[in-house]
Enzyme design. Structure first.
Site, PDB file in Angstrom:
ATOM      1  N   GLU A  11       0.805  -1.226   0.000  1.00 29.73           N
ATOM      2  CA  GLU A  11       0.000   0.000   0.000  1.00 29.73           C
ATOM      3  C   GLU A  11       0.842   1.282   0.000  1.00 29.73           C
ATOM      4  OE1 GLU A  11      -4.014  -1.594   2.244  1.00 29.73           O
ATOM      5  OE2 GLU A  11      -2.249  -1.182   3.463  1.00 29.73           O
ATOM      6  N   GLY A  77     -12.523  -4.298   2.314  1.00 32.26           N
ATOM      7  CA  GLY A  77     -13.619  -5.171   1.904  1.00 32.26           C
ATOM      8  C   GLY A  77     -14.818  -4.304   1.538  1.00 32.26           C
ATOM      9  N   ILE A 153     -12.874  -9.206   8.025  1.00 33.17           N
ATOM     10  CA  ILE A 153     -14.262  -9.643   7.869  1.00 33.17           C
ATOM     11  C   ILE A 153     -14.358 -10.564   6.661  1.00 33.17           C
ATOM     12  CG2 ILE A 153     -16.668  -8.893   7.588  1.00 33.17           C
ATOM     13  CD1 ILE A 153     -15.355  -7.918  10.232  1.00 33.17           C
ATOM     14  N   MET A 173      -9.194  -2.119   8.642  1.00 33.76           N
ATOM     15  CA  MET A 173      -8.680  -2.317   9.988  1.00 33.76           C
ATOM     16  C   MET A 173      -7.835  -1.160  10.549  1.00 33.76           C
ATOM     17  SD  MET A 173      -7.730  -6.377   9.488  1.00 33.76           S
ATOM     18  CE  MET A 173      -7.417  -6.668  11.226  1.00 33.76           C
ATOM     19  N   GLU A 174      -7.787  -0.034   9.840  1.00 33.31           N
ATOM     20  CA  GLU A 174      -6.940   1.072  10.313  1.00 33.31           C
ATOM     21  C   GLU A 174      -7.605   2.450  10.287  1.00 33.31           C
ATOM     22  OE1 GLU A 174      -5.914  -0.880   7.610  1.00 33.31           O
ATOM     23  OE2 GLU A 174      -4.856  -2.346   8.860  1.00 33.31           O
ATOM     24  N   ASP A 197     -11.876  -7.166  -1.907  1.00 32.29           N
ATOM     25  CA  ASP A 197     -12.710  -8.353  -1.653  1.00 32.29           C
ATOM     26  C   ASP A 197     -14.079  -7.872  -1.192  1.00 32.29           C
ATOM     27  OD1 ASP A 197     -12.840  -8.496   1.569  1.00 32.29           O
ATOM     28  OD2 ASP A 197     -10.883  -7.777   0.948  1.00 32.29           O
TER      29      ASP A 197
HETATM   30  N1  SAH Z   1      -1.752 -10.534   5.272  1.00 31.70           N
HETATM   31  C1  SAH Z   1      -1.750  -9.497   6.266  1.00 31.70           C
HETATM   32  C2  SAH Z   1      -3.113  -9.327   6.893  1.00 31.70           C
HETATM   33  C3  SAH Z   1      -4.008  -8.533   6.028  1.00 31.70           C
HETATM   34  S1  SAH Z   1      -5.439  -8.093   6.894  1.00 31.70           S
HETATM   35  C4  SAH Z   1      -0.766  -9.848   7.358  1.00 31.70           C
HETATM   36  O1  SAH Z   1      -0.345 -10.973   7.399  1.00 31.70           O
HETATM   37  O2  SAH Z   1      -0.432  -8.973   8.157  1.00 31.70           O
HETATM   38  C5  SAH Z   1      -6.284  -7.163   5.662  1.00 31.70           C
HETATM   39  C6  SAH Z   1      -5.775  -5.784   5.399  1.00 31.70           C
HETATM   40  O3  SAH Z   1      -6.483  -5.224   4.301  1.00 31.70           O
HETATM   41  C7  SAH Z   1      -5.991  -4.799   6.541  1.00 31.70           C
HETATM   42  O4  SAH Z   1      -4.951  -3.844   6.573  1.00 31.70           O
HETATM   43  C8  SAH Z   1      -7.347  -4.144   6.231  1.00 31.70           C
HETATM   44  O5  SAH Z   1      -7.330  -2.750   6.433  1.00 31.70           O
HETATM   45  C9  SAH Z   1      -7.602  -4.439   4.743  1.00 31.70           C
HETATM   46  N2  SAH Z   1      -8.786  -5.262   4.439  1.00 31.70           N
HETATM   47  C10 SAH Z   1      -9.061  -5.705   3.179  1.00 31.70           C
HETATM   48  N3  SAH Z   1     -10.176  -6.455   3.186  1.00 31.70           N
HETATM   49  C11 SAH Z   1     -10.628  -6.501   4.451  1.00 31.70           C
HETATM   50  C12 SAH Z   1     -11.732  -7.164   5.072  1.00 31.70           C
HETATM   51  N4  SAH Z   1     -12.576  -7.942   4.385  1.00 31.70           N
HETATM   52  N5  SAH Z   1     -11.891  -7.008   6.410  1.00 31.70           N
HETATM   53  C13 SAH Z   1     -11.052  -6.239   7.116  1.00 31.70           C
HETATM   54  N6  SAH Z   1      -9.968  -5.624   6.581  1.00 31.70           N
HETATM   55  C14 SAH Z   1      -9.759  -5.742   5.263  1.00 31.70           C
END
Ligand code: SAH
Length: 236
Positions: A11, A77, A153, A173-174, A197
């Site tokens: 990102e 998401g 999620i 998540m941020e 997604d």
């Molecule tokens: N692979 C990463 C984890 C990614 S978590 C690791 O190992 O650290 C997903 C990230 O993308 C988060 O930063 C969140 O902000 C975003 N994101 C994308 N889709 C999401 C979803 N369905 N739910 C929550 N966060 C999502």
């Protein structure tokens, strides 16, 4: 100084590569890249996933770099009606969907101390980001509430609950943590997210496949937005 925060390398890497006159400082294990993007003074950081990391990063930008604007760029998401993978969502406001004092009689998502469920993004920044996104992409651009929590999620049940409770367009998540820090430090902010997604049962597979493409979309938009923000200084 404009602060730019992304949770994952994908990102922010595209932005770091385009930076000139770079000076790197490490604070609390996070690397802050200070320099010029499109000739504009910026600081870029990868904060890591989740609300605590994001809050630490935003607070460090406030204290160490005196950022007057913070933009959170990345992927999310899609949960709103008609929000599809590849679309862009720009925040009108942020909610912390996992802030829950309902058993004490409070409204779901009410942020203690702030006394609000929705933390509004800076309207001029929301408008600018939406305008630049429309200029840049043929795809759909949505402006609305983005919901943040310390959960990936990936279930219809959870996504419906967030959607119902907050009328949110996207979940991540941020952003809510960055909004919270900006609100308390009087910093203008906006969150821009490209959809990776649909936060449903297929989200893990879709995320793996589309997150890099979506992340690039968001950084490309960021590069359009920086000069626009710089040109509008003083009007927010
Ligand atoms: N692979 C990463 C984890 C990614 S978590 C690791 O190992 O650290 C997903 C990230 O993308 C988060 O930063 C969140 O902000 C975003 N994101 C994308 N889709 C999401 C979803 N369905 N739910 C929550 N966060 C999502």
């Amino acid at each position: 100084m404009i602060g730019i925060i992304g949770a994952m390398d994908m990102e922010v890497d595209g932005l770091k590569e385009q930076m000139s006159s770079v000076d790197i400082q490490t604070v609390s294990g996070m690397d802050f890249y200070q320099g010029l993007l499109c000739g504009v003074p910026c600081v870029v950081a990868r904060c890591g996933v989740g609300k605590v990391n994001a809050a630490m990063c935003a607070q460090t930008m406030a204290l160490q770099y005196q950022t007057s604007v913070i933009v959170n760029t990345g992927v999310a998401g899609g949960i709103g009606k008609g929000v599809r993978v590849g679309d862009v969502v720009i925040s009108s406001g942020l909610v912390e969907h996992d802030f829950d004092l309902t058993d004490l009689g409070e409204e779901k998502g009410l942020v203690s101390g702030i006394g609000q469920v929705v933390i509004p993004a800076t309207p001029v920044l929301t408008e600018l980001a939406a305008e630049k996104a429309k200029e840049t992409y043929g795809g759909a651009i949505h402006v609305g509430i983005i919901a943040t929590g310390d959960q990936f999620i990936g279930s219809s049940e959870k996504l419906q609950e967030i959607k119902r409770s907050f009328d949110a367009m996207a979940c991540e998540m941020e952003g809510g943590a960055i909004a919270h820090v900006c609100y308390l430090n009087d910093i203008d902010f906006v969150v821009i997210r490209a959809i990776s997604d649909n936060a449903d049962e297929k989200a893990d597979i879709t995320f793996d496949q589309f997150a890099p493409i979506a992340a690039k979309k968001s950084t490309d938009l960021m590069m359009q937005l920086i000069p626009a923000i710089n040109a509008q200084r003083g009007s927010f």
